[in-house]
Design an enzyme around this catalytic site. Sequence first.
Site, mmCIF file in Angstrom:
data_model
loop_
_atom_site.group_PDB
_atom_site.id
_atom_site.type_symbol
_atom_site.label_atom_id
_atom_site.label_comp_id
_atom_site.label_asym_id
_atom_site.label_seq_id
_atom_site.Cartn_x
_atom_site.Cartn_y
_atom_site.Cartn_z
ATOM 1 N N ALA A 4 32.832 35.394 19.630
ATOM 2 C CA ALA A 4 31.458 35.875 19.403
ATOM 3 C C ALA A 4 30.655 35.663 20.673
ATOM 4 C CB ALA A 4 30.815 35.148 18.225
ATOM 5 N N GLU B 44 30.722 31.726 21.072
ATOM 6 C CA GLU B 44 32.046 31.281 20.610
ATOM 7 C C GLU B 44 33.113 32.151 21.282
ATOM 8 O OE1 GLU B 44 32.012 31.411 16.334
ATOM 9 O OE2 GLU B 44 30.317 30.002 16.217
ATOM 10 N N PRO B 45 34.364 31.709 21.222
ATOM 11 C CA PRO B 45 35.411 32.510 21.880
ATOM 12 C C PRO B 45 35.421 33.953 21.384
ATOM 13 C CG PRO B 45 36.286 30.371 21.252
ATOM 14 C CD PRO B 45 34.899 30.437 20.692
ATOM 15 N N LEU C 281 25.628 28.403 21.230
ATOM 16 C CA LEU C 281 25.678 29.631 20.424
ATOM 17 C C LEU C 281 27.015 30.363 20.598
ATOM 18 C CD1 LEU C 281 24.440 32.059 18.807
ATOM 19 C CD2 LEU C 281 23.421 32.826 20.957
ATOM 20 N N THR D 3 24.382 39.991 28.395
ATOM 21 C CA THR D 3 24.852 40.629 29.633
ATOM 22 C C THR D 3 23.897 41.779 29.970
ATOM 23 O OG1 THR D 3 26.209 42.272 28.494
ATOM 24 C CG2 THR D 3 27.279 40.147 29.010
ATOM 25 N N GLU E 227 22.060 35.073 28.852
ATOM 26 C CA GLU E 227 20.856 35.618 28.173
ATOM 27 C C GLU E 227 21.087 37.091 27.816
ATOM 28 O OE1 GLU E 227 18.254 33.693 27.383
ATOM 29 O OE2 GLU E 227 18.647 31.940 28.646
HETATM 30 C C1 LIG Z 1 26.913 30.679 33.522
HETATM 31 C C2 LIG Z 1 26.850 30.939 32.061
HETATM 32 C C3 LIG Z 1 26.039 30.144 31.268
HETATM 33 C C4 LIG Z 1 25.998 30.342 29.883
HETATM 34 N N1 LIG Z 1 25.227 29.505 29.108
HETATM 35 C C5 LIG Z 1 25.301 29.614 27.757
HETATM 36 C C6 LIG Z 1 24.627 28.662 26.922
HETATM 37 O O1 LIG Z 1 23.955 27.731 27.400
HETATM 38 N N2 LIG Z 1 24.778 28.753 25.574
HETATM 39 C C7 LIG Z 1 25.528 29.739 24.995
HETATM 40 O O2 LIG Z 1 25.610 29.753 23.774
HETATM 41 N N3 LIG Z 1 26.156 30.686 25.766
HETATM 42 C C8 LIG Z 1 26.071 30.630 27.113
HETATM 43 N N4 LIG Z 1 26.735 31.539 27.917
HETATM 44 C C9 LIG Z 1 27.532 32.585 27.284
HETATM 45 C C10 LIG Z 1 26.925 33.967 27.426
HETATM 46 O O3 LIG Z 1 25.803 34.091 26.607
HETATM 47 C C11 LIG Z 1 28.024 34.980 27.102
HETATM 48 O O4 LIG Z 1 28.983 34.876 28.131
HETATM 49 C C12 LIG Z 1 27.509 36.396 27.004
HETATM 50 O O5 LIG Z 1 26.739 36.564 25.851
HETATM 51 C C13 LIG Z 1 28.653 37.427 26.998
HETATM 52 O O6 LIG Z 1 29.643 37.099 26.086
HETATM 53 P P1 LIG Z 1 31.173 37.097 26.569
HETATM 54 O O7 LIG Z 1 31.256 36.275 27.798
HETATM 55 O O8 LIG Z 1 32.007 36.714 25.423
HETATM 56 O O9 LIG Z 1 31.480 38.589 27.005
HETATM 57 P P2 LIG Z 1 31.874 39.801 26.035
HETATM 58 O O10 LIG Z 1 30.878 39.935 24.948
HETATM 59 O O11 LIG Z 1 33.311 39.689 25.679
HETATM 60 O O12 LIG Z 1 31.688 41.024 27.029
HETATM 61 C C14 LIG Z 1 32.705 41.462 27.949
HETATM 62 C C15 LIG Z 1 32.165 42.706 28.650
HETATM 63 O O13 LIG Z 1 31.953 43.731 27.678
HETATM 64 C C16 LIG Z 1 30.615 44.186 27.749
HETATM 65 N N5 LIG Z 1 30.146 44.527 26.419
HETATM 66 C C17 LIG Z 1 30.236 43.816 25.281
HETATM 67 N N6 LIG Z 1 29.636 44.449 24.275
HETATM 68 C C18 LIG Z 1 29.117 45.581 24.798
HETATM 69 C C19 LIG Z 1 28.376 46.660 24.271
HETATM 70 N N7 LIG Z 1 28.008 46.695 22.984
HETATM 71 N N8 LIG Z 1 28.022 47.660 25.120
HETATM 72 C C20 LIG Z 1 28.378 47.643 26.426
HETATM 73 N N9 LIG Z 1 29.078 46.648 26.973
HETATM 74 C C21 LIG Z 1 29.441 45.628 26.179
HETATM 75 C C22 LIG Z 1 29.824 43.022 28.321
HETATM 76 O O14 LIG Z 1 28.605 43.464 28.888
HETATM 77 C C23 LIG Z 1 30.816 42.477 29.330
HETATM 78 O O15 LIG Z 1 30.733 43.216 30.516
HETATM 79 C C24 LIG Z 1 26.768 31.381 29.307
HETATM 80 C C25 LIG Z 1 27.563 32.206 30.127
HETATM 81 C C26 LIG Z 1 27.615 31.983 31.479
HETATM 82 C C27 LIG Z 1 28.495 32.857 32.332
#
Ligand SMILES: Cc1cc2nc3c(=O)[nH]c(=O)nc-3n(C[C@H](O)[C@H](O)[C@H](O)COP(=O)(O)OP(=O)(O)OC[C@H]3O[C@@H](n4cnc5c(N)ncnc54)[C@H](O)[C@@H]3O)c2cc1C
Length: 384
Positions: free
Chosen positions: A132, A129-130, A127, A369, A367
């Site tokens: 999203a 993306e860089p 799901l 943040t 799941e």
């Molecule tokens: C170990 C691990 C396993 C994973 N497994 C999967 C998987 O199997 N499949 C998959 O598709 N993805 C997976 N992910 C991805 C994960 O779902 C995303 O990393 C997560 O949704 C956050 O996106 P991001 O890393 O781009 O952070 P960003 O969205 O860039 O967030 C950066 C920071 O900003 C904060 N932030 C962003 N928006 C808001 C807001 N509206 N209000 C307050 N704070 C905000 C976040 O909480 C975070 O602290 C995995 C990630 C990890 C670390």
Amino acid sequence: MTSLPGLEPHHEEFRTRVQEFADETVRPVVEEHEREGRFPVDLVDDLVDAGLYGITIPEEYGGEGLDNRSFQIAVEELSRVWKIPAGIVSVTCSLVGTSLAKFGADWQREEWLREIVETGQVTALSLTEPEAGSDAAALETSARRDGDEYVIDGHKVWTSHGEVADFLIVVARTDNDGEHGDVSLIGIPNPQEVDGVEFVRDIPCMEGDAVVENEIKYEGARVPVENVVGEEGRGFKYIMSALDIGRIGAASQGVGIAQGAMDESIAFADEREQFGQPIREFQGVSFKLADMASSVQAARLLTIWAAQNLDAGHRVSQQAAMAKTFATDVAMDVTTEAVQIHGSRGYSKDYPVERYMREAKGTQIYEGTNEVNRQVIAQHLYDD
Ligand SMILES: Cc1cc2nc3c(=O)[nH]c(=O)nc-3n(C[C@H](O)[C@H](O)[C@H](O)COP(=O)(O)OP(=O)(O)OC[C@H]3O[C@@H](n4cnc5c(N)ncnc54)[C@H](O)[C@@H]3O)c2cc1C
């Protein structure tokens, strides 16, 4: 463990069964896999043989047909020993399994789901993306129809288990912008064999080298149109529904990781002597253990409560978000204190508490943040 509200005697019997499996089958192989950076694909067959893989998948599709509290218990007890096998079970039973069981076509349940749980296939959900991440709805991966095939183009990151998965669901935009949007779930069996699916790299991460987190490029990857799960354009709704159990899974991982780190700390504080006495006799240490015990139990009860409500057929978005946020924050706090109680030993790889601390950090991020989950909780304070 004394009986817990929300659980029935058969749940406690199930807990004993999972504990035995985790201690006898998983524990002896953790250190070796972690040291060699080897994903424990071999444990999946053992999970199937022990009846601990397709836990929540209905029996008619080859699963165990157990409830969400049993799922909670299994994921917690596996995580108490090692998070990676718990993560494998969690993805299969929640995001992938729930999407197929609840929304998939009959043939998909019969062919895909049955094979996944009966033969122990590893699964993945692609799901993020860089551009999203938390804003998953901003995803740009497309699945364009060409005759009776979709042509998939896009860039995904953090697809857990991607390159070792026997079955992967990719989330992409399909052509039709219907009433429910244009995001669809598309099943890809054996993704390594599909032209145009390139596993760019296994992202090196804090958790270590045994876990698999892939960056994947989809470039003109063709899959049959019939591989869409449920209806085209309803993918986001399906993901949101599966996230409730997904978040209960992440919460359960938090509880198990915290319990594992606490068990190690209790034993260590009894053994380690300084100033002529076991360090547990210092109030500065025993109060840390007391706080750990209280918060782990609170996290467990909150998670069981969410799972029990899901079993009762309620929508549990707020409860699941509460459990996920609270339990994974507890995991981070408890594992940090566990390292502290172990002193320099806790900072070394000779003891498992540094691994628990690395595992805990990830649970606060996936799941949704914990910030995003707090938004979900807060939104329900006004909506309900
Ligand atoms: C170990 C691990 C396993 C994973 N497994 C999967 C998987 O199997 N499949 C998959 O598709 N993805 C997976 N992910 C991805 C994960 O779902 C995303 O990393 C997560 O949704 C956050 O996106 P991001 O890393 O781009 O952070 P960003 O969205 O860039 O967030 C950066 C920071 O900003 C904060 N932030 C962003 N928006 C808001 C807001 N509206 N209000 C307050 N704070 C905000 C976040 O909480 C975070 O602290 C995995 C990630 C990890 C670390």
